[in-house]
Scaffold this motif. Sequence first.
Motif, PDB file in Angstrom:
ATOM      1  N   ALA A 175       0.834  -1.206   0.000  1.00  0.00           N
ATOM      2  CA  ALA A 175       0.000   0.000   0.000  1.00  0.00           C
ATOM      3  C   ALA A 175       0.868   1.255   0.000  1.00  0.00           C
ATOM      4  N   ASP A 176       0.405   2.253  -0.763  1.00  0.00           N
ATOM      5  CA  ASP A 176       1.112   3.532  -0.814  1.00  0.00           C
ATOM      6  C   ASP A 176       0.528   4.533   0.179  1.00  0.00           C
ATOM      7  N   ALA A 177      -0.667   4.239   0.694  1.00  0.00           N
ATOM      8  CA  ALA A 177      -1.317   5.137   1.650  1.00  0.00           C
ATOM      9  C   ALA A 177      -2.353   4.346   2.444  1.00  0.00           C
ATOM     10  N   VAL A 178      -2.821   4.956   3.527  1.00  0.00           N
ATOM     11  CA  VAL A 178      -3.904   4.373   4.327  1.00  0.00           C
ATOM     12  C   VAL A 178      -5.109   5.299   4.237  1.00  0.00           C
ATOM     13  N   ASP A 179      -6.270   4.709   4.008  1.00  0.00           N
ATOM     14  CA  ASP A 179      -7.514   5.463   3.843  1.00  0.00           C
ATOM     15  C   ASP A 179      -8.514   4.973   4.894  1.00  0.00           C
ATOM     16  N   ALA A 180      -9.532   5.769   5.157  1.00  0.00           N
ATOM     17  CA  ALA A 180     -10.590   5.365   6.094  1.00  0.00           C
ATOM     18  C   ALA A 180     -11.886   6.057   5.692  1.00  0.00           C
ATOM     19  N   PHE A 181     -12.996   5.566   6.260  1.00  0.00           N
ATOM     20  CA  PHE A 181     -14.317   6.137   6.001  1.00  0.00           C
ATOM     21  C   PHE A 181     -14.837   6.654   7.340  1.00  0.00           C
ATOM     22  N   CYS A 182     -14.861   7.985   7.484  1.00  0.00           N
ATOM     23  CA  CYS A 182     -15.309   8.608   8.729  1.00  0.00           C
ATOM     24  C   CYS A 182     -16.739   9.087   8.526  1.00  0.00           C
ATOM     25  N   GLU A 183     -17.694   8.388   9.141  1.00  0.00           N
ATOM     26  CA  GLU A 183     -19.119   8.698   8.935  1.00  0.00           C
ATOM     27  C   GLU A 183     -19.905   7.907   9.984  1.00  0.00           C
ATOM     28  N   ALA A 184     -21.095   8.378  10.318  1.00  0.00           N
ATOM     29  CA  ALA A 184     -21.901   7.658  11.310  1.00  0.00           C
ATOM     30  C   ALA A 184     -22.096   6.196  10.908  1.00  0.00           C
ATOM     31  N   ILE A 185     -22.279   5.919   9.606  1.00  0.00           N
ATOM     32  CA  ILE A 185     -22.491   4.539   9.156  1.00  0.00           C
ATOM     33  C   ILE A 185     -21.173   3.757   9.063  1.00  0.00           C
ATOM     34  N   ALA A 186     -20.055   4.433   9.313  1.00  0.00           N
ATOM     35  CA  ALA A 186     -18.751   3.747   9.253  1.00  0.00           C
ATOM     36  C   ALA A 186     -18.028   3.965  10.585  1.00  0.00           C
ATOM     37  N   PHE A 187     -16.993   4.822  10.612  1.00  0.00           N
ATOM     38  CA  PHE A 187     -16.191   4.963  11.831  1.00  0.00           C
ATOM     39  C   PHE A 187     -16.160   6.408  12.326  1.00  0.00           C
ATOM     40  N   SER A 188     -16.035   6.549  13.658  1.00  0.00           N
ATOM     41  CA  SER A 188     -16.071   7.875  14.288  1.00  0.00           C
ATOM     42  C   SER A 188     -14.748   8.604  14.054  1.00  0.00           C
ATOM     43  N   PRO A 189     -14.726   9.915  14.300  1.00  0.00           N
ATOM     44  CA  PRO A 189     -13.454  10.652  14.199  1.00  0.00           C
ATOM     45  C   PRO A 189     -12.381  10.065  15.125  1.00  0.00           C
TER      46      PRO A 189
END
Length: 401
Positions: free
Chosen positions: A206-220
Amino acid sequence: MRFDTIWLDARLATLAPDRSGLGIIERGAVAAKDGRIVLAAPLAELPTGWDAINRIVLDGRLVTPGLVDCHTHLVYAGDRAHEFELRLCGASYEEIARAGGGMTTTVKATRAASENDLVAATLPRLDRLLAEGVTTIEVKSGYGLDLETEVRMLRAGRRLARERDVEIVTSFLAAHALPPEANGDKERYIDKVCAMIPVIAESKLADAVDAFCEAIAFSPEQTARVFRAARAAGLPVKLHADQLSNLHGAKLAADFSALSADHLEYTDEEGCTALARAGSVAVLLPGAFYVLREKQVPPVAGLRRHRVPMAIATDSNPGTSPITSLLLVMNMAATLFGLTVDEVVAAVTREAARALGREGQTGTLEPGKLCDLAIWNVERPVDLIYRMGFNSLHARIRRGR
Ligand SMILES: [Zn+2]
Protein backbone atom coordinates in the motif's frame (compact mmCIF):
# COMPACT_ATOMS: atom_id res chain seq x y z
CA MET A 1 19.71 17.54 -29.09
CA ARG A 2 18.36 14.10 -30.08
CA PHE A 3 14.91 13.12 -28.79
CA ASP A 4 13.36 9.66 -28.78
CA THR A 5 10.04 11.11 -29.93
CA ILE A 6 8.75 14.59 -30.66
CA TRP A 7 5.10 15.51 -31.11
CA LEU A 8 4.79 18.64 -33.25
CA ASP A 9 2.10 21.21 -33.98
CA ALA A 10 -0.10 20.59 -30.95
CA ARG A 11 -2.06 22.82 -28.63
CA LEU A 12 -0.51 21.98 -25.25
CA ALA A 13 -2.33 22.28 -21.96
CA THR A 14 0.84 22.13 -19.89
CA LEU A 15 -0.75 22.77 -16.47
CA ALA A 16 2.62 24.23 -15.52
CA PRO A 17 2.04 26.15 -12.28
CA ASP A 18 4.16 29.11 -13.39
CA ARG A 19 1.79 29.79 -16.30
CA SER A 20 -1.74 31.15 -15.95
CA GLY A 21 -4.85 29.01 -16.36
CA LEU A 22 -4.06 25.70 -18.03
CA GLY A 23 -0.69 26.94 -19.26
CA ILE A 24 -1.80 26.72 -22.89
CA ILE A 25 0.88 26.77 -25.58
CA GLU A 26 -0.54 27.30 -29.07
CA ARG A 27 1.43 25.57 -31.83
CA GLY A 28 3.70 23.74 -29.44
CA ALA A 29 5.81 20.63 -29.28
CA VAL A 30 6.49 17.97 -26.65
CA ALA A 31 9.61 15.82 -26.76
CA ALA A 32 10.51 12.69 -24.82
CA LYS A 33 13.77 10.98 -24.01
CA ASP A 34 14.11 7.84 -21.87
CA GLY A 35 10.41 8.04 -20.96
CA ARG A 36 10.57 11.57 -19.63
CA ILE A 37 9.54 14.94 -20.99
CA VAL A 38 12.60 16.92 -22.03
CA LEU A 39 10.80 19.76 -23.77
CA ALA A 40 7.32 21.32 -23.85
CA ALA A 41 7.53 24.60 -25.73
CA PRO A 42 6.25 26.66 -28.66
CA LEU A 43 7.45 25.39 -32.06
CA ALA A 44 9.19 28.72 -32.53
CA GLU A 45 11.39 28.03 -29.51
CA LEU A 46 12.69 24.59 -30.51
CA PRO A 47 16.45 24.39 -30.06
CA THR A 48 18.43 24.64 -33.27
CA GLY A 49 19.82 21.38 -34.61
CA TRP A 50 17.27 19.14 -32.82
CA ASP A 51 16.74 15.63 -34.12
CA ALA A 52 14.38 12.78 -33.18
CA ILE A 53 14.00 9.06 -33.83
CA ASN A 54 10.22 9.51 -34.20
CA ARG A 55 8.49 12.70 -35.23
CA ILE A 56 4.71 12.89 -35.08
CA VAL A 57 2.72 15.84 -36.45
CA LEU A 58 -0.53 16.44 -34.54
CA ASP A 59 -2.23 19.03 -36.80
CA GLY A 60 -3.30 21.29 -33.93
CA ARG A 61 -4.71 18.57 -31.68
CA LEU A 62 -4.99 19.21 -27.94
CA VAL A 63 -2.39 17.48 -25.74
CA THR A 64 -2.94 17.23 -21.99
CA PRO A 65 -1.01 15.33 -19.34
CA GLY A 66 -2.20 11.72 -19.12
CA LEU A 67 -5.31 11.73 -16.92
CA VAL A 68 -5.13 10.65 -13.28
CA ASP A 69 -8.08 8.90 -11.58
CA CYS A 70 -7.12 9.50 -7.95
CA HIS A 71 -9.96 7.71 -6.08
CA THR A 72 -11.33 4.33 -7.16
CA HIS A 73 -12.53 1.08 -5.67
CA LEU A 74 -11.86 -0.67 -8.96
CA VAL A 75 -10.85 -4.06 -7.52
CA TYR A 76 -13.84 -6.14 -6.38
CA ALA A 77 -15.82 -9.24 -7.29
CA GLY A 78 -19.51 -9.52 -8.14
CA ASP A 79 -21.74 -6.54 -8.80
CA ARG A 80 -24.82 -4.90 -7.31
CA ALA A 81 -27.00 -4.69 -10.39
CA HIS A 82 -29.70 -6.76 -8.67
CA GLU A 83 -30.00 -4.23 -5.85
CA PHE A 84 -30.22 -1.42 -8.37
CA GLU A 85 -33.10 -3.28 -9.98
CA LEU A 86 -34.82 -3.90 -6.62
CA ARG A 87 -34.54 -0.23 -5.69
CA LEU A 88 -36.12 0.76 -8.98
CA CYS A 89 -39.01 -1.52 -8.02
CA GLY A 90 -39.45 0.37 -4.74
CA ALA A 91 -37.28 -1.54 -2.20
CA SER A 92 -35.65 0.69 0.43
CA TYR A 93 -31.97 0.62 1.43
CA GLU A 94 -33.02 -0.97 4.76
CA GLU A 95 -34.95 -3.76 3.04
CA ILE A 96 -31.98 -4.45 0.78
CA ALA A 97 -29.55 -4.42 3.74
CA ARG A 98 -31.84 -6.79 5.71
CA ALA A 99 -31.85 -9.16 2.75
CA GLY A 100 -28.04 -9.28 2.99
CA GLY A 101 -27.47 -6.68 0.29
CA GLY A 102 -25.37 -3.54 0.28
CA MET A 103 -21.63 -3.66 0.81
CA THR A 104 -21.93 -7.10 2.47
CA THR A 105 -22.69 -8.55 -0.97
CA THR A 106 -19.41 -7.20 -2.33
CA VAL A 107 -17.45 -8.30 0.75
CA LYS A 108 -18.77 -11.86 0.41
CA ALA A 109 -18.01 -12.04 -3.31
CA THR A 110 -14.54 -10.50 -2.86
CA ARG A 111 -13.64 -12.88 -0.02
CA ALA A 112 -14.62 -15.81 -2.24
CA ALA A 113 -12.52 -14.58 -5.18
CA SER A 114 -8.91 -15.58 -5.87
CA GLU A 115 -6.29 -13.00 -6.85
CA ASN A 116 -6.67 -14.14 -10.45
CA ASP A 117 -10.47 -13.78 -10.21
CA LEU A 118 -10.08 -10.24 -8.89
CA VAL A 119 -7.66 -9.24 -11.63
CA ALA A 120 -9.91 -10.77 -14.31
CA ALA A 121 -12.97 -8.97 -12.93
CA THR A 122 -11.12 -5.64 -12.76
CA LEU A 123 -9.41 -5.56 -16.16
CA PRO A 124 -12.54 -4.69 -18.20
CA ARG A 125 -13.19 -1.73 -15.88
CA LEU A 126 -9.55 -0.68 -16.04
CA ASP A 127 -9.58 -0.88 -19.83
CA ARG A 128 -12.50 1.57 -20.04
CA LEU A 129 -10.47 4.12 -18.07
CA LEU A 130 -7.35 3.57 -20.16
CA ALA A 131 -9.38 4.08 -23.33
CA GLU A 132 -10.03 7.64 -22.11
CA GLY A 133 -6.38 8.58 -21.70
CA VAL A 134 -5.96 7.70 -18.02
CA THR A 135 -2.32 6.85 -17.23
CA THR A 136 -2.35 6.78 -13.39
CA ILE A 137 -5.05 5.15 -11.24
CA GLU A 138 -5.47 4.81 -7.52
CA VAL A 139 -7.13 1.59 -6.31
CA LYS A 140 -8.24 0.85 -2.77
CA SER A 141 -8.73 -2.31 -0.78
CA GLY A 142 -11.71 -2.27 1.58
CA TYR A 143 -13.97 -5.14 0.51
CA GLY A 144 -12.01 -7.80 2.39
CA LEU A 145 -12.18 -6.38 5.91
CA ASP A 146 -9.85 -9.15 7.06
CA LEU A 147 -6.09 -9.20 6.60
CA GLU A 148 -5.99 -12.06 4.12
CA THR A 149 -8.53 -10.59 1.70
CA GLU A 150 -7.26 -7.02 2.05
CA VAL A 151 -3.79 -8.26 1.12
CA ARG A 152 -5.25 -10.18 -1.84
CA MET A 153 -7.03 -7.05 -3.07
CA LEU A 154 -3.83 -4.99 -2.84
CA ARG A 155 -1.86 -7.71 -4.63
CA ALA A 156 -4.49 -7.73 -7.37
CA GLY A 157 -4.14 -3.92 -7.52
CA ARG A 158 -0.37 -4.14 -7.97
CA ARG A 159 -0.86 -6.87 -10.61
CA LEU A 160 -2.90 -4.46 -12.77
CA ALA A 161 0.29 -2.49 -13.43
CA ARG A 162 1.89 -5.61 -14.86
CA GLU A 163 -1.14 -6.63 -16.91
CA ARG A 164 -1.52 -3.19 -18.48
CA ASP A 165 0.68 -0.18 -19.22
CA VAL A 166 -0.54 2.00 -16.36
CA GLU A 167 0.72 3.43 -13.08
CA ILE A 168 -1.21 1.97 -10.12
CA VAL A 169 -1.20 3.60 -6.69
CA THR A 170 -2.77 1.57 -3.86
CA SER A 171 -4.53 2.59 -0.64
CA PHE A 172 -5.25 0.30 2.31
CA LEU A 173 -8.90 0.83 3.29
CA ALA A 174 -9.74 -1.84 5.87
CA ALA A 175 -11.46 0.96 7.84
CA HIS A 176 -14.16 1.09 5.17
CA ALA A 177 -16.99 -0.74 6.94
CA LEU A 178 -17.57 -3.10 9.82
CA PRO A 179 -17.38 -6.75 8.73
CA PRO A 180 -20.41 -8.91 9.58
CA GLU A 181 -18.43 -11.13 12.00
CA ALA A 182 -17.51 -8.08 14.15
CA ASN A 183 -21.07 -8.11 15.56
CA GLY A 184 -21.24 -4.36 15.80
CA ASP A 185 -18.03 -3.96 17.83
CA LYS A 186 -16.31 -1.11 16.00
CA GLU A 187 -13.63 -0.52 18.66
CA ARG A 188 -12.37 -4.09 18.47
CA TYR A 189 -12.39 -4.05 14.69
CA ILE A 190 -10.34 -0.82 14.66
CA ASP A 191 -7.85 -2.56 17.01
CA LYS A 192 -7.52 -5.21 14.31
CA VAL A 193 -7.11 -2.64 11.52
CA CYS A 194 -4.37 -0.87 13.51
CA ALA A 195 -2.62 -4.23 13.93
CA MET A 196 -2.84 -4.88 10.17
CA ILE A 197 -1.18 -1.57 9.21
CA PRO A 198 2.45 -2.44 10.14
CA VAL A 199 2.06 -5.75 8.26
CA ILE A 200 0.75 -3.92 5.18
CA ALA A 201 3.51 -1.30 5.41
CA GLU A 202 6.15 -4.01 5.70
CA SER A 203 4.77 -5.80 2.61
CA LYS A 204 4.97 -2.55 0.56
CA LEU A 205 1.55 -3.37 -0.87
CA ALA A 206 0.00 0.00 0.00
CA ASP A 207 1.11 3.53 -0.81
CA ALA A 208 -1.32 5.14 1.65
CA VAL A 209 -3.90 4.37 4.33
CA ASP A 210 -7.51 5.46 3.84
CA ALA A 211 -10.59 5.37 6.09
CA PHE A 212 -14.32 6.14 6.00
CA CYS A 213 -15.31 8.61 8.73
CA GLU A 214 -19.12 8.70 8.93
CA ALA A 215 -21.90 7.66 11.31
CA ILE A 216 -22.49 4.54 9.16
CA ALA A 217 -18.75 3.75 9.25
CA PHE A 218 -16.19 4.96 11.83
CA SER A 219 -16.07 7.88 14.29
CA PRO A 220 -13.45 10.65 14.20
CA GLU A 221 -11.77 9.08 17.26
CA GLN A 222 -11.62 5.66 15.60
CA THR A 223 -10.33 7.25 12.39
CA ALA A 224 -7.63 9.09 14.35
CA ARG A 225 -6.47 5.77 15.81
CA VAL A 226 -6.09 4.36 12.29
CA PHE A 227 -4.18 7.50 11.23
CA ARG A 228 -1.82 7.27 14.21
CA ALA A 229 -1.03 3.67 13.26
CA ALA A 230 -0.41 4.77 9.66
CA ARG A 231 1.89 7.55 10.81
CA ALA A 232 3.83 5.11 13.03
CA ALA A 233 4.22 2.81 10.01
CA GLY A 234 5.39 5.68 7.79
CA LEU A 235 2.39 5.68 5.44
CA PRO A 236 0.55 8.86 4.36
CA VAL A 237 -3.21 9.04 4.87
CA LYS A 238 -6.36 10.08 3.00
CA LEU A 239 -9.96 10.12 4.14
CA HIS A 240 -13.56 9.62 3.00
CA ALA A 241 -14.76 12.72 4.83
CA ASP A 242 -18.00 14.64 5.37
CA GLN A 243 -19.91 12.81 2.64
CA LEU A 244 -23.27 12.40 4.40
CA SER A 245 -22.84 14.62 7.47
CA ASN A 246 -20.30 17.01 8.98
CA LEU A 247 -18.16 15.05 11.43
CA HIS A 248 -15.30 17.50 10.74
CA GLY A 249 -13.51 14.85 8.73
CA ALA A 250 -11.75 17.42 6.54
CA LYS A 251 -10.23 19.04 9.65
CA LEU A 252 -9.24 15.63 11.00
CA ALA A 253 -7.56 14.70 7.71
CA ALA A 254 -5.73 18.04 7.67
CA ASP A 255 -4.54 17.51 11.25
CA PHE A 256 -2.76 14.40 9.97
CA SER A 257 -1.38 16.23 6.88
CA ALA A 258 -3.47 13.97 4.67
CA LEU A 259 -2.68 13.77 0.97
CA SER A 260 -6.38 14.34 0.38
CA ALA A 261 -9.81 14.53 1.92
CA ASP A 262 -12.45 13.07 -0.37
CA HIS A 263 -16.22 13.67 -0.95
CA LEU A 264 -16.58 16.76 1.35
CA GLU A 265 -20.26 17.52 0.62
CA TYR A 266 -20.80 18.65 4.25
CA THR A 267 -17.40 20.27 4.89
CA ASP A 268 -17.67 23.69 6.51
CA GLU A 269 -15.50 26.83 6.39
CA GLU A 270 -13.23 25.55 9.17
CA GLY A 271 -12.66 22.37 7.16
CA CYS A 272 -11.70 24.40 4.08
CA THR A 273 -9.18 26.51 6.02
CA ALA A 274 -7.71 23.39 7.63
CA LEU A 275 -7.22 21.73 4.22
CA ALA A 276 -5.59 24.90 2.89
CA ARG A 277 -3.21 25.08 5.84
CA ALA A 278 -2.23 21.40 5.50
CA GLY A 279 -1.88 21.53 1.71
CA SER A 280 -4.28 18.57 1.43
CA VAL A 281 -6.19 18.14 -1.83
CA ALA A 282 -10.01 18.25 -1.85
CA VAL A 283 -11.10 15.29 -4.00
CA LEU A 284 -14.67 15.79 -5.22
CA LEU A 285 -16.66 12.73 -6.33
CA PRO A 286 -19.74 13.72 -8.35
CA GLY A 287 -20.48 10.11 -9.37
CA ALA A 288 -21.61 9.07 -5.88
CA PHE A 289 -23.45 12.39 -5.47
CA TYR A 290 -25.36 11.61 -8.67
CA VAL A 291 -26.13 7.96 -7.92
CA LEU A 292 -27.34 8.74 -4.38
CA ARG A 293 -29.30 11.74 -5.68
CA GLU A 294 -27.75 13.92 -2.99
CA LYS A 295 -28.74 17.55 -2.64
CA GLN A 296 -25.84 18.96 -0.60
CA VAL A 297 -23.01 20.06 -2.91
CA PRO A 298 -19.40 20.40 -1.69
CA PRO A 299 -18.29 23.92 -0.65
CA VAL A 300 -16.62 24.82 -3.95
CA ALA A 301 -16.72 28.57 -3.23
CA GLY A 302 -15.01 28.05 0.15
CA LEU A 303 -12.40 25.75 -1.38
CA ARG A 304 -11.69 28.39 -4.02
CA ARG A 305 -11.54 31.19 -1.48
CA HIS A 306 -8.94 29.35 0.59
CA ARG A 307 -7.09 28.09 -2.52
CA VAL A 308 -7.51 24.44 -1.65
CA PRO A 309 -6.40 22.37 -4.65
CA MET A 310 -9.40 20.50 -6.08
CA ALA A 311 -9.25 17.09 -7.79
CA ILE A 312 -12.08 14.94 -9.13
CA ALA A 313 -12.26 11.17 -9.57
CA THR A 314 -14.64 8.42 -10.64
CA ASP A 315 -14.88 6.78 -7.16
CA SER A 316 -15.59 3.72 -9.34
CA ASN A 317 -17.30 1.21 -7.03
CA PRO A 318 -20.12 -1.32 -7.33
CA GLY A 319 -22.55 0.40 -4.95
CA THR A 320 -22.62 4.17 -5.14
CA SER A 321 -20.59 4.98 -8.27
CA PRO A 322 -20.50 2.19 -10.87
CA ILE A 323 -18.76 4.53 -13.30
CA THR A 324 -15.75 3.77 -15.46
CA SER A 325 -15.67 7.04 -17.39
CA LEU A 326 -13.53 9.88 -16.05
CA LEU A 327 -14.72 12.02 -18.98
CA LEU A 328 -18.33 11.65 -17.81
CA VAL A 329 -17.28 12.57 -14.27
CA MET A 330 -15.57 15.68 -15.66
CA ASN A 331 -18.89 16.76 -17.13
CA MET A 332 -20.65 15.97 -13.82
CA ALA A 333 -18.13 18.10 -11.86
CA ALA A 334 -18.91 21.03 -14.13
CA THR A 335 -22.66 20.50 -14.32
CA LEU A 336 -23.42 19.37 -10.75
CA PHE A 337 -20.69 21.19 -8.76
CA GLY A 338 -20.07 24.23 -10.98
CA LEU A 339 -16.37 23.74 -11.58
CA THR A 340 -14.91 25.79 -14.44
CA VAL A 341 -13.22 24.22 -17.46
CA ASP A 342 -9.78 25.11 -16.11
CA GLU A 343 -10.65 23.66 -12.69
CA VAL A 344 -11.95 20.42 -14.20
CA VAL A 345 -8.88 19.83 -16.38
CA ALA A 346 -6.51 20.62 -13.49
CA ALA A 347 -8.63 18.32 -11.28
CA VAL A 348 -7.89 15.23 -13.41
CA THR A 349 -4.23 16.04 -14.05
CA ARG A 350 -2.04 18.22 -11.81
CA GLU A 351 -4.25 18.19 -8.70
CA ALA A 352 -5.17 14.51 -8.99
CA ALA A 353 -1.45 13.69 -9.14
CA ARG A 354 -0.96 15.84 -6.03
CA ALA A 355 -3.75 13.90 -4.25
CA LEU A 356 -1.61 10.79 -4.73
CA GLY A 357 1.68 12.43 -3.76
CA ARG A 358 2.84 11.95 -7.37
CA GLU A 359 2.99 15.61 -8.41
CA GLY A 360 6.75 15.33 -8.87
CA GLN A 361 6.34 12.60 -11.50
CA THR A 362 3.19 13.27 -13.51
CA GLY A 363 0.21 15.60 -13.94
CA THR A 364 1.85 18.42 -15.93
CA LEU A 365 3.80 18.77 -19.18
CA GLU A 366 7.11 19.95 -17.77
CA PRO A 367 10.67 18.81 -18.41
CA GLY A 368 11.65 16.09 -15.96
CA LYS A 369 8.16 14.61 -15.56
CA LEU A 370 7.24 11.21 -16.94
CA CYS A 371 6.08 11.54 -20.54
CA ASP A 372 2.45 10.55 -19.85
CA LEU A 373 0.24 12.24 -22.44
CA ALA A 374 -3.34 12.20 -23.66
CA ILE A 375 -3.69 13.39 -27.24
CA TRP A 376 -7.23 14.41 -28.18
CA ASN A 377 -9.11 14.83 -31.44
CA VAL A 378 -10.29 18.22 -30.23
CA GLU A 379 -8.62 21.60 -30.12
CA ARG A 380 -10.08 23.19 -26.99
CA PRO A 381 -10.16 21.91 -23.39
CA VAL A 382 -13.90 22.69 -23.13
CA ASP A 383 -14.56 20.03 -25.78
CA LEU A 384 -13.41 17.35 -23.33
CA ILE A 385 -16.05 18.37 -20.81
CA TYR A 386 -19.01 19.72 -22.74
CA ARG A 387 -19.98 16.50 -24.51
CA MET A 388 -21.32 13.49 -22.61
CA GLY A 389 -20.53 9.96 -23.71
CA PHE A 390 -18.10 11.12 -26.39
CA ASN A 391 -14.53 9.87 -26.16
CA SER A 392 -12.28 12.02 -28.32
CA LEU A 393 -9.01 10.31 -27.37
CA HIS A 394 -6.59 10.13 -30.31
CA ALA A 395 -3.66 8.48 -28.52
CA ARG A 396 -2.51 7.64 -25.03
CA ILE A 397 1.21 7.88 -24.36
CA ARG A 398 2.83 6.45 -21.28
CA ARG A 399 6.47 6.99 -20.50
CA GLY A 400 7.03 8.33 -23.99
CA ARG A 401 5.49 5.37 -25.86
ZN1 LIG B 1 -14.53 5.95 -2.09
